[in-house]
Design a protein around this motif. Sequence first.
Motif, mmCIF file in Angstrom:
data_model
loop_
_atom_site.group_PDB
_atom_site.id
_atom_site.type_symbol
_atom_site.label_atom_id
_atom_site.label_comp_id
_atom_site.label_asym_id
_atom_site.label_seq_id
_atom_site.Cartn_x
_atom_site.Cartn_y
_atom_site.Cartn_z
ATOM 1 N N ASP A 71 2.182 68.200 57.016
ATOM 2 C CA ASP A 71 3.008 67.132 57.576
ATOM 3 C C ASP A 71 2.188 65.845 57.587
ATOM 4 O O ASP A 71 1.103 65.812 58.178
ATOM 5 C CB ASP A 71 3.435 67.501 59.005
ATOM 6 C CG ASP A 71 4.468 66.526 59.551
ATOM 7 O OD1 ASP A 71 4.304 65.304 59.335
ATOM 8 O OD2 ASP A 71 5.428 66.980 60.196
ATOM 9 N N PRO A 72 2.691 64.795 56.926
ATOM 10 C CA PRO A 72 1.916 63.548 56.837
ATOM 11 C C PRO A 72 1.595 62.958 58.210
ATOM 12 O O PRO A 72 0.624 62.209 58.342
ATOM 13 C CB PRO A 72 2.839 62.604 56.069
ATOM 14 C CG PRO A 72 3.805 63.482 55.355
ATOM 15 C CD PRO A 72 3.977 64.706 56.206
ATOM 16 N N VAL A 73 2.388 63.298 59.220
ATOM 17 C CA VAL A 73 2.112 62.776 60.558
ATOM 18 C C VAL A 73 0.893 63.482 61.165
ATOM 19 O O VAL A 73 0.079 62.879 61.845
ATOM 20 C CB VAL A 73 3.348 62.936 61.480
ATOM 21 C CG1 VAL A 73 3.048 62.376 62.866
ATOM 22 C CG2 VAL A 73 4.561 62.245 60.871
ATOM 23 N N ASP A 74 0.756 64.782 60.883
ATOM 24 C CA ASP A 74 -0.370 65.555 61.433
ATOM 25 C C ASP A 74 -1.650 65.378 60.629
ATOM 26 O O ASP A 74 -2.739 65.358 61.187
ATOM 27 C CB ASP A 74 -0.036 67.058 61.435
ATOM 28 C CG ASP A 74 1.122 67.368 62.352
ATOM 29 O OD1 ASP A 74 1.315 66.622 63.321
ATOM 30 O OD2 ASP A 74 1.843 68.356 62.084
ATOM 31 N N GLN A 93 2.858 56.787 50.681
ATOM 32 C CA GLN A 93 2.247 57.394 51.870
ATOM 33 C C GLN A 93 2.959 56.923 53.139
ATOM 34 O O GLN A 93 3.180 57.695 54.068
ATOM 35 C CB GLN A 93 0.755 57.054 51.945
ATOM 36 C CG GLN A 93 -0.084 57.641 50.809
ATOM 37 C CD GLN A 93 -0.254 59.154 50.911
ATOM 38 O OE1 GLN A 93 0.125 59.784 51.896
ATOM 39 N NE2 GLN A 93 -0.817 59.753 49.870
ATOM 40 N N LYS A 137 5.297 59.242 55.822
ATOM 41 C CA LYS A 137 4.975 59.243 57.245
ATOM 42 C C LYS A 137 6.193 58.824 58.072
ATOM 43 O O LYS A 137 6.508 59.428 59.096
ATOM 44 C CB LYS A 137 3.795 58.300 57.513
ATOM 45 C CG LYS A 137 2.873 58.796 58.586
ATOM 46 C CD LYS A 137 1.637 57.921 58.703
ATOM 47 C CE LYS A 137 0.429 58.617 58.129
ATOM 48 N NZ LYS A 137 -0.798 57.830 58.238
ATOM 49 N N ASN A 164 8.855 61.673 58.144
ATOM 50 C CA ASN A 164 8.512 62.799 59.027
ATOM 51 C C ASN A 164 8.433 62.389 60.492
ATOM 52 O O ASN A 164 8.678 63.206 61.378
ATOM 53 C CB ASN A 164 7.217 63.458 58.543
ATOM 54 C CG ASN A 164 7.455 64.306 57.300
ATOM 55 O OD1 ASN A 164 8.019 65.388 57.373
ATOM 56 N ND2 ASN A 164 7.076 63.789 56.138
ATOM 57 N N LYS A 214 9.379 66.901 51.131
ATOM 58 C CA LYS A 214 9.056 65.636 51.805
ATOM 59 C C LYS A 214 7.774 65.730 52.625
ATOM 60 O O LYS A 214 7.604 65.089 53.645
ATOM 61 C CB LYS A 214 10.229 65.159 52.661
ATOM 62 C CG LYS A 214 11.486 64.930 51.823
ATOM 63 C CD LYS A 214 12.655 64.473 52.638
ATOM 64 C CE LYS A 214 13.802 64.018 51.765
ATOM 65 N NZ LYS A 214 14.476 65.149 51.091
ATOM 66 N N LYS A 215 6.881 66.580 52.173
ATOM 67 C CA LYS A 215 5.586 66.765 52.825
ATOM 68 C C LYS A 215 4.486 66.684 51.756
ATOM 69 O O LYS A 215 4.752 66.793 50.568
ATOM 70 C CB LYS A 215 5.517 68.161 53.472
ATOM 71 C CG LYS A 215 6.600 68.449 54.493
ATOM 72 C CD LYS A 215 6.024 68.441 55.890
ATOM 73 C CE LYS A 215 6.972 68.990 56.929
ATOM 74 N NZ LYS A 215 8.122 68.117 57.194
ATOM 75 N N HIS A 216 3.256 66.503 52.229
ATOM 76 C CA HIS A 216 2.134 66.579 51.302
ATOM 77 C C HIS A 216 1.928 68.027 50.899
ATOM 78 O O HIS A 216 2.214 68.946 51.677
ATOM 79 C CB HIS A 216 0.867 66.024 51.960
ATOM 80 C CG HIS A 216 0.950 64.561 52.247
ATOM 81 N ND1 HIS A 216 0.310 63.969 53.311
ATOM 82 C CD2 HIS A 216 1.623 63.561 51.613
ATOM 83 C CE1 HIS A 216 0.575 62.662 53.305
ATOM 84 N NE2 HIS A 216 1.373 62.400 52.295
ATOM 85 N N PHE A 227 -6.645 60.881 49.206
ATOM 86 C CA PHE A 227 -5.224 60.916 48.828
ATOM 87 C C PHE A 227 -4.383 60.024 49.740
ATOM 88 O O PHE A 227 -3.561 59.238 49.264
ATOM 89 C CB PHE A 227 -4.755 62.374 48.888
ATOM 90 C CG PHE A 227 -3.267 62.569 48.729
ATOM 91 C CD1 PHE A 227 -2.634 62.303 47.523
ATOM 92 C CD2 PHE A 227 -2.500 63.048 49.797
ATOM 93 C CE1 PHE A 227 -1.263 62.495 47.383
ATOM 94 C CE2 PHE A 227 -1.130 63.232 49.658
ATOM 95 C CZ PHE A 227 -0.508 62.956 48.454
ATOM 96 N N THR A 228 -4.602 60.105 51.039
ATOM 97 C CA THR A 228 -3.756 59.365 51.976
ATOM 98 C C THR A 228 -4.240 57.925 52.171
ATOM 99 O O THR A 228 -3.527 56.980 51.829
ATOM 100 C CB THR A 228 -3.695 60.072 53.342
ATOM 101 O OG1 THR A 228 -5.024 60.318 53.806
ATOM 102 C CG2 THR A 228 -2.945 61.378 53.250
ATOM 103 N N LEU A 271 2.513 64.664 46.649
ATOM 104 C CA LEU A 271 3.662 64.640 47.547
ATOM 105 C C LEU A 271 4.707 65.590 46.976
ATOM 106 O O LEU A 271 5.065 65.483 45.808
ATOM 107 C CB LEU A 271 4.232 63.216 47.620
ATOM 108 C CG LEU A 271 5.554 63.072 48.371
ATOM 109 C CD1 LEU A 271 5.336 63.244 49.862
ATOM 110 C CD2 LEU A 271 6.171 61.714 48.096
#
Lengths: 381, 298
Positions: free
Chosen positions: A142-145, B103, B107, B110, A111-113, A180-181, A106
């Motif tokens: 982007d953790p959302v994507d 994690q 999330k 973002n 604030k992104k992976h 990882f996630t 991270l």
Amino acid sequence: MDLFEYQGKQYFARYDIPVSRGGPADTVEEAIKEANQAGYPVVVKAQVQVGGRGKAGGIKLADNEAEVREHAGNILGMDIKGHVVKRLWIEQASDIDEEYYASFTLDRAAKKHLLMLSAEGGVEIEAVAESNPDAIVKLHIDPVDGLDEATARQACVDAKLPERALDGAADILVKLYRCFTEGDCDLAEINPLILKPTGEVHALDAKVTLDENAEFRHPEWDAFRGLTEMDDREKMAAEKGLQYIGLDGTVGIIANGAGLAMSTLDVVNQVGGSAANFLDIGGGANADVMAGALEVINFDDNVQSILINIFGGITRGEEVAKGIVEAMGRVDLRAPIVIRLDGTNAEEGRQILLDAGIPADKLRSEPTMLDAARAAVAIAK
Amino acid sequence: MAIFVNENTKVIVQGLTGGQGKYHGLRNRDYGTRVVGGVTPGKAGQDVDGIPVFDTVADAVAATGATASFVAVPPKFASGAILEAAAAGIGFVVCITEGIPAQDEAKVYNTLIRDFPGTRLLGPNCPGIISPGKCNIGITAGEIAQVPSADGPNVGIVSRSGTLTYQALYELKQKGIGVSTCVGIGGDPVPGTNFIDCLAEFQADPETHAIMMIGEIGGSAEEEAAEYIQANVTKPMSAYIAGVTAPAGKKMGHAGAIVSGGKGTAQGKMDALAAAGVKVGLNPTEAGELMAEIVAAL
């Protein structure tokens, strides 16, 4: 929680990341058994959580049973930079054409992976970053994507991995990202990630740090506990669920909140003392937690005085005081306590301590953090 | 004036019927905060000491006109609670929950940026925010905060560490220095609100005349703040960074505080802040004394 290499590989395997066949061994006989199962030649690898194992002689190639016996015997019990080898990992040796580096972490600033990928693996990535920063591809995700196969493949192209490694490497990246996630890692790193002459891509090492906050959804992590590198004090604290780090000084420290605990260490240092530990009893600590904390501190023979620094928010002063009184009834504390108590219900807490009638040479209150540190350091000297 | 929250802020407590939510929610109300409702799924129609409980944040907002939320639910449910508040149009969410997986935090952060730009998250794992005399959301003991004086000078506090936030408030209280707003941003890896967000608000707030900043080892948030201060903050500042004596590579209690690879050391952070014109103390008391000097000269 930092995993040993063999645990990291076991974790990788859960996410279908190709790793070498092998098994852990705590004795020479076990090592031979694992080697016979894996098939020769094998690599005998010391399981310690410190870099530079190879240089220290903790990684050896063995072509047959006799060599396994020799290397396993030498490496078990070896001291590598203060880490004593208690366990080995025996795995089938791999033919290596090329060595790469891949990791996910991270990036707190962005604030992104962050994916880091390099065609120059096998060495310390910090050294590559220093000498040839362009050789490391850095890609924010982007953790959302999340990360898809096409993006992973493009990263491999950007890192100048050869054509024949692209499919295998991209596939591993996607799997490593899932590890990882979904696997709740703070760090998932492969160094080296190797290309075999056969064209397969394969994780030859594994460095995994798990996020302990996610333990509630990972019952499989239980298997990773046990063979830790904690000292006896740290083990005792961990059993009591305390945030404890052993240090070498003489003033035992108990504080609530990591910031205040660190600050307490700083202040003890500034007034000429040295802390025996870092111990954060956390938010909302009750009497039981305080009693447990005192037991852990009391277990440390170096401790000459105990400094309790509490500023109540969630933690309530009367609970802290009750814990101290209870612990003093339960444990025969060797060292006197100096306490500084402020914040939520501090007055009630101070009153409870007064009412308990504990003699002043066992327990005394000081009005400020600095005063308390001075008093504790004076006793410890 | 104050930043983020004031006497008009209407607050709901998500998790009001739970232990932490009830204890701190009621304390916040006793302090004078307008706590207008609580949310616990399945408990609509009940009340906690007169505060109505709703099933969802949307119901609570519709009934009370709440603009802020105090999230006091366990780590498993915290991400969902934050996003529920954002989806219901809450503009300011304070999450005190400690132990949310990194994690999940990444999330949530973002998702807020992308889908709910109108919502500001404070925390998680933070003590909350207090605009003394006006509004207190979170776990800060209100009595340790000095109410700002009408003609100043008053100090704004921003802190990454929970207990050191109280320590900072306490140092100023001892000296009778008023506080406009005190923001605890929390020590987790992905805080919803960072130093720079707060520094910008304090710089723009006419009631804030000086700023006190409390940082700790690990990460680069203090270094980034120093750069921002150099370019944008004209109000005088004092600071303290915890962890000078912390050994490298050891995780000090929570995710935020770890020094690795020589980066994020206390000394590096102190040097960066000093270079930006901030007066840096070696302990919280010294940072308070430096602030007293600053205030006396205003």
